[in-house]
Design a protein around this motif. Structure first.
Motif, PDB file in Angstrom:
ATOM      1  N   HIS A   1      38.699  94.109 -44.784  1.00 28.74           N
ATOM      2  CA  HIS A   1      37.704  93.578 -45.736  1.00 28.74           C
ATOM      3  C   HIS A   1      36.359  94.152 -45.720  1.00 28.74           C
ATOM      4  CE1 HIS A   1      35.484  91.832 -42.132  1.00 28.74           C
ATOM      5  NE2 HIS A   1      36.598  91.611 -41.802  1.00 28.74           N
ATOM      6  N   ALA A   2      35.532  93.611 -46.342  1.00 32.98           N
ATOM      7  CA  ALA A   2      34.305  94.283 -46.883  1.00 32.98           C
ATOM      8  C   ALA A   2      32.886  93.542 -45.995  1.00 32.98           C
ATOM      9  CB  ALA A   2      33.851  94.384 -48.262  1.00 32.98           C
ATOM     10  N   GLY A   3      33.391  93.162 -44.756  1.00 35.80           N
ATOM     11  CA  GLY A   3      32.309  92.473 -43.977  1.00 35.80           C
ATOM     12  C   GLY A   3      32.232  91.157 -43.936  1.00 35.80           C
TER      13      GLY A   3
ATOM     14  N   PRO B   1      25.461  95.753 -53.514  1.00 37.20           N
ATOM     15  CA  PRO B   1      25.566  95.552 -51.997  1.00 37.20           C
ATOM     16  C   PRO B   1      26.798  96.143 -51.286  1.00 37.20           C
ATOM     17  CG  PRO B   1      25.605  93.694 -53.143  1.00 37.20           C
ATOM     18  CD  PRO B   1      25.487  94.566 -54.113  1.00 37.20           C
ATOM     19  N   PHE B   2      27.547  97.047 -51.822  1.00 34.26           N
ATOM     20  CA  PHE B   2      28.854  97.608 -51.336  1.00 34.26           C
ATOM     21  C   PHE B   2      28.671  99.183 -51.539  1.00 34.26           C
ATOM     22  CE2 PHE B   2      29.480  92.923 -51.597  1.00 34.26           C
ATOM     23  CZ  PHE B   2      29.740  92.645 -50.157  1.00 34.26           C
ATOM     24  N   ALA B   3      29.910  99.705 -51.157  1.00 33.34           N
ATOM     25  CA  ALA B   3      29.964 101.170 -51.293  1.00 33.34           C
ATOM     26  C   ALA B   3      30.327 101.353 -52.836  1.00 33.34           C
ATOM     27  CB  ALA B   3      30.973 101.596 -50.354  1.00 33.34           C
TER      28      ALA B   3
ATOM     29  N   CYS C   1      42.764  91.086 -49.071  1.00 38.00           N
ATOM     30  CA  CYS C   1      42.449  90.154 -50.218  1.00 38.00           C
ATOM     31  C   CYS C   1      41.462  90.596 -51.015  1.00 38.00           C
ATOM     32  CB  CYS C   1      42.195  88.570 -49.770  1.00 38.00           C
ATOM     33  SG  CYS C   1      43.472  87.955 -48.729  1.00 38.00           S
ATOM     34  N   ASP C   2      41.853  91.347 -52.331  1.00 39.62           N
ATOM     35  CA  ASP C   2      40.855  92.036 -52.801  1.00 39.62           C
ATOM     36  C   ASP C   2      40.701  91.755 -54.409  1.00 39.62           C
ATOM     37  OD1 ASP C   2      38.818  93.835 -53.175  1.00 39.62           O
ATOM     38  OD2 ASP C   2      39.864  95.657 -53.105  1.00 39.62           O
ATOM     39  N   GLN C   3      39.655  91.993 -54.949  1.00 39.31           N
ATOM     40  CA  GLN C   3      39.379  91.650 -56.456  1.00 39.31           C
ATOM     41  C   GLN C   3      40.196  92.563 -57.330  1.00 39.31           C
ATOM     42  OE1 GLN C   3      35.048  90.880 -57.182  1.00 39.31           O
ATOM     43  NE2 GLN C   3      35.087  91.569 -54.916  1.00 39.31           N
TER      44      GLN C   3
ATOM     45  N   GLY D   1      24.893  90.728 -57.342  1.00 38.41           N
ATOM     46  CA  GLY D   1      25.684  89.920 -56.268  1.00 38.41           C
ATOM     47  C   GLY D   1      27.021  89.296 -56.753  1.00 38.41           C
ATOM     48  N   HIS D   2      27.472  88.680 -55.635  1.00 37.89           N
ATOM     49  CA  HIS D   2      28.871  88.088 -55.985  1.00 37.89           C
ATOM     50  C   HIS D   2      29.032  86.741 -55.252  1.00 37.89           C
ATOM     51  CE1 HIS D   2      30.168  89.770 -52.367  1.00 37.89           C
ATOM     52  NE2 HIS D   2      31.180  90.501 -52.736  1.00 37.89           N
ATOM     53  N   MET D   3      30.200  86.313 -55.357  1.00 34.76           N
ATOM     54  CA  MET D   3      30.791  84.974 -54.722  1.00 34.76           C
ATOM     55  C   MET D   3      30.298  85.123 -53.176  1.00 34.76           C
ATOM     56  SD  MET D   3      34.412  83.547 -54.390  1.00 34.76           S
ATOM     57  CE  MET D   3      34.604  84.033 -52.701  1.00 34.76           C
TER      58      MET D   3
ATOM     59  N   ASN E   1      32.710  99.165 -45.440  1.00 36.16           N
ATOM     60  CA  ASN E   1      31.124  98.716 -46.303  1.00 36.16           C
ATOM     61  C   ASN E   1      31.371  98.612 -47.684  1.00 36.16           C
ATOM     62  OD1 ASN E   1      29.532  99.250 -44.093  1.00 36.16           O
ATOM     63  ND2 ASN E   1      29.421 101.515 -44.311  1.00 36.16           N
ATOM     64  N   GLY E   2      32.726  98.173 -48.028  1.00 35.75           N
ATOM     65  CA  GLY E   2      32.941  97.564 -49.244  1.00 35.75           C
ATOM     66  C   GLY E   2      34.567  97.726 -49.299  1.00 35.75           C
ATOM     67  N   THR E   3      35.224  97.332 -50.289  1.00 35.24           N
ATOM     68  CA  THR E   3      36.501  97.488 -50.508  1.00 35.24           C
ATOM     69  C   THR E   3      36.888  98.667 -51.314  1.00 35.24           C
ATOM     70  OG1 THR E   3      36.813  95.775 -52.269  1.00 35.24           O
ATOM     71  CG2 THR E   3      37.483  94.951 -50.297  1.00 35.24           C
ATOM     72  N   GLY E   4      36.076  99.533 -51.644  1.00 32.12           N
ATOM     73  CA  GLY E   4      36.294 100.918 -51.978  1.00 32.12           C
ATOM     74  C   GLY E   4      36.823 101.494 -51.008  1.00 32.12           C
ATOM     75  N   PRO E   5      35.990 101.967 -49.953  1.00 38.91           N
ATOM     76  CA  PRO E   5      36.531 102.449 -48.651  1.00 38.91           C
ATOM     77  C   PRO E   5      37.725 101.795 -48.021  1.00 38.91           C
ATOM     78  CG  PRO E   5      34.253 101.750 -48.345  1.00 38.91           C
ATOM     79  CD  PRO E   5      34.501 101.560 -49.847  1.00 38.91           C
TER      80      PRO E   5
ATOM     81  N   GLY F   1      31.448  87.687 -44.844  1.00 39.39           N
ATOM     82  CA  GLY F   1      30.954  86.868 -45.829  1.00 39.39           C
ATOM     83  C   GLY F   1      31.433  87.580 -47.177  1.00 39.39           C
ATOM     84  N   SER F   2      32.091  88.784 -47.127  1.00 42.00           N
ATOM     85  CA  SER F   2      32.321  89.550 -48.396  1.00 42.00           C
ATOM     86  C   SER F   2      33.270  88.709 -49.273  1.00 42.00           C
ATOM     87  CB  SER F   2      32.711  91.186 -48.232  1.00 42.00           C
ATOM     88  OG  SER F   2      33.821  90.978 -47.411  1.00 42.00           O
ATOM     89  N   VAL F   3      33.746  88.972 -50.389  1.00 41.63           N
ATOM     90  CA  VAL F   3      34.729  88.333 -50.876  1.00 41.63           C
ATOM     91  C   VAL F   3      36.383  88.633 -50.343  1.00 41.63           C
ATOM     92  CG1 VAL F   3      35.823  88.351 -53.218  1.00 41.63           C
ATOM     93  CG2 VAL F   3      33.693  88.285 -53.423  1.00 41.63           C
ATOM     94  N   SER F   4      36.475  89.775 -50.144  1.00 37.16           N
ATOM     95  CA  SER F   4      37.648  90.142 -49.465  1.00 37.16           C
ATOM     96  C   SER F   4      37.806  89.373 -47.908  1.00 37.16           C
ATOM     97  CB  SER F   4      37.892  91.661 -49.022  1.00 37.16           C
ATOM     98  OG  SER F   4      36.655  92.036 -48.683  1.00 37.16           O
TER      99      SER F   4
ATOM    100  N   GLY G   1      32.384 102.772 -55.850  1.00 35.93           N
ATOM    101  CA  GLY G   1      33.820 102.823 -55.965  1.00 35.93           C
ATOM    102  C   GLY G   1      34.447 101.580 -55.912  1.00 35.93           C
ATOM    103  N   GLY G   2      33.762 100.576 -55.330  1.00 34.13           N
ATOM    104  CA  GLY G   2      34.389  99.069 -54.875  1.00 34.13           C
ATOM    105  C   GLY G   2      34.151  98.427 -56.292  1.00 34.13           C
ATOM    106  N   PRO G   3      34.797  97.154 -56.256  1.00 33.45           N
ATOM    107  CA  PRO G   3      34.442  96.202 -57.480  1.00 33.45           C
ATOM    108  C   PRO G   3      33.330  95.880 -58.070  1.00 33.45           C
ATOM    109  CG  PRO G   3      35.533  95.090 -55.522  1.00 33.45           C
ATOM    110  CD  PRO G   3      35.611  96.355 -55.274  1.00 33.45           C
ATOM    111  N   THR G   4      32.276  95.406 -56.892  1.00 32.70           N
ATOM    112  CA  THR G   4      31.064  95.209 -57.466  1.00 32.70           C
ATOM    113  C   THR G   4      30.353  96.472 -58.179  1.00 32.70           C
ATOM    114  OG1 THR G   4      30.861  93.997 -55.267  1.00 32.70           O
ATOM    115  CG2 THR G   4      28.830  94.089 -56.445  1.00 32.70           C
ATOM    116  N   ASP G   5      30.601  97.574 -57.578  1.00 35.54           N
ATOM    117  CA  ASP G   5      30.013  98.885 -58.046  1.00 35.54           C
ATOM    118  C   ASP G   5      30.657  99.152 -59.439  1.00 35.54           C
ATOM    119  OD1 ASP G   5      28.734 101.488 -57.174  1.00 35.54           O
ATOM    120  OD2 ASP G   5      30.547 102.275 -57.793  1.00 35.54           O
ATOM    121  N   VAL G   6      31.854  99.028 -59.536  1.00 34.89           N
ATOM    122  CA  VAL G   6      32.590  99.210 -60.799  1.00 34.89           C
ATOM    123  C   VAL G   6      32.028  98.683 -61.881  1.00 34.89           C
ATOM    124  CG1 VAL G   6      34.663  99.442 -62.043  1.00 34.89           C
ATOM    125  CG2 VAL G   6      34.506 100.430 -59.888  1.00 34.89           C
TER     126      VAL G   6
HETATM  127  C1  MLT Z   1      33.931  92.287 -51.370  1.00 31.18           C
HETATM  128  O1  MLT Z   1      34.874  92.382 -50.674  1.00 31.18           O
HETATM  129  O2  MLT Z   1      33.062  91.484 -51.292  1.00 31.18           O
HETATM  130  C2  MLT Z   1      33.768  93.445 -52.449  1.00 31.18           C
HETATM  131  O3  MLT Z   1      35.040  93.831 -52.768  1.00 31.18           O
HETATM  132  C3  MLT Z   1      32.884  94.263 -52.126  1.00 31.18           C
HETATM  133  C4  MLT Z   1      32.786  95.502 -52.818  1.00 31.18           C
HETATM  134  O4  MLT Z   1      32.662  95.661 -54.112  1.00 31.18           O
HETATM  135  O5  MLT Z   1      33.319  96.508 -52.302  1.00 31.18           O
END
Ligand code: MLT
Length: 309
Positions: free
Chosen positions: A144-146, A23-25, A190-192, A79-81, A172-176, A148-151, A27-32
């Motif tokens: 942040h990534a929107g 659900p994110f761009a 505040c990132d993962q 998904g995530h938190m 669109n994600g913490t990758g970008p 409700g995102s973790v960041s 290269g970000g943490p969910t994607d990785v």
């Molecule tokens: C987040 O902030 O929810 C994540 O870092 C989203 C992501 O995977 O880019």
């Protein structure tokens, strides 16, 4: 007489490639995390798992799509938190409910949160950072990534502790968002940990603290928030795999087994640990344990986030 016969599709599953919605761009943490784990799961299942990055609305656009997908085991979501807990209080009109519209498959990783800043940000350490953002609250900004995102949620928690309301800059994600931080276009985030380790090691960003009780072995020089003077700020996110509600128990069992096997693989483990992830133990990997986690996380975040909306 046979009491239970699995449907034919469940017996042969999977017979074609599986789509994993992220659900994110890219290269970000969910994607990785999703790519590392599904890469191994595909070998176990004998079919490819195609990652589809669907961005927007703090991950809730993609999660809505996953909730509405056919429950045949061929469309899943990592998904995530945020998507499966914090979104509930933050989006009063959320088109899905994490508990009612999904079958939990497995927890994949715990991901500690760090307070990160652009390399040339004036504060040298966390104490200076706290003083600086309090003194300049109207001009600092946090990527942040929107909503409700973790960041977003993690920095909301930080901001409530500091009693400030800085401007948020959504990506669109913490990758970008990380690219913007490296480029000096935003102040802090505040990132993962998964997203932060490569950049901290490359010296392209600053890390003030990790919001867990212990330091992380992948970043031995980064102090904990308690060591750095802000013990109240504790935050760790998680990533987990879900299927649409009603997916057959046999399919869920084979996906859970493949995910658990991936987490036991030495190469997968090494890659996740190098990025600072916390790998769940066998008892934490069951669908039941994930169902409990989702329930507890919704209960935990609801009072924290409701007043902010
Ligand atoms: C987040 O902030 O929810 C994540 O870092 C989203 C992501 O995977 O880019």
């Amino acid at each position: 007489l046979c009491a239970f016969v699995a449907p034919a599709d469940a017996q042969t599953y999977p017979t074609r490639s599986i789509t994993m919605i992220v659900p994110f761009a890219a290269g970000g943490p969910t994607d990785v995390v999703a790519r590392i784990v599904t890469g191994h799961m595909a070998q176990t299942l004998g079919q490819s798992i195609i990652i589809e990055n669907v961005v927007g609305a703090g991950g809730t656009t993609a999660t809505t799509r996953a909730a509405r997908a056919a429950n045949d085991g061929y469309t899943l979501i990592t998904g995530h938190m945020g998507t499966h807990a914090a979104s509930v209080p933050l989006y009063p009109k959320l088109a899905y409910h994490p508990e009612k519209d999904f079958e939990p498959i497995a927890l994949l990783a715990g991901t500690p949160i760090l307070i990160l800043a652009r390399k040339d940000y004036p504060p040298k350490d966390l104490k200076e950072f706290v003083a600086y953002v309090k003194a300049n609250a109207e001009k600092v900004n946090a990527a942040h990534a929107g909503v409700g995102s973790v960041s977003h949620v993690s920095c909301e928690l930080l901001h409530s502790i500091l009693d400030i309301k800085p401007v948020g800059v959504p990506f669109n994600g913490t990758g970008p968002a990380m690219n913007a931080l490296v480029a000096g276009q935003v102040d802090y985030m505040c990132d993962q940990i998964v997203n932060a380790v490569p950049q901290i090691n490359a010296g392209t960003i600053k890390a003030y603290a990790i919001a867990t009780p212990e330091r992380n072995p992948s970043l031995p020089n980064v102090p904990t928030t308690a060591e750095a003077g802000l013990p109240k700020f504790q935050a760790q996110a998680w990533n987990a795999m879900f299927a649409p509600k009603g997916t057959s128990p046999a399919i869920l069992a084979s996906l859970n087994a493949a995910a658990s096997k991936a987490l036991d693989d030495e190469t997968v483990k090494k890659r996740l640990l190098e990025l600072g992830s916390v790998i769940p133990g066998p008892a934490e990997r069951t669908p039941e344990a994930l169902a409990t986690l989702v329930k507890n996380e919704i209960a935990k975040w609801t009072p924290v986030l409701k007043p902010a909306t």
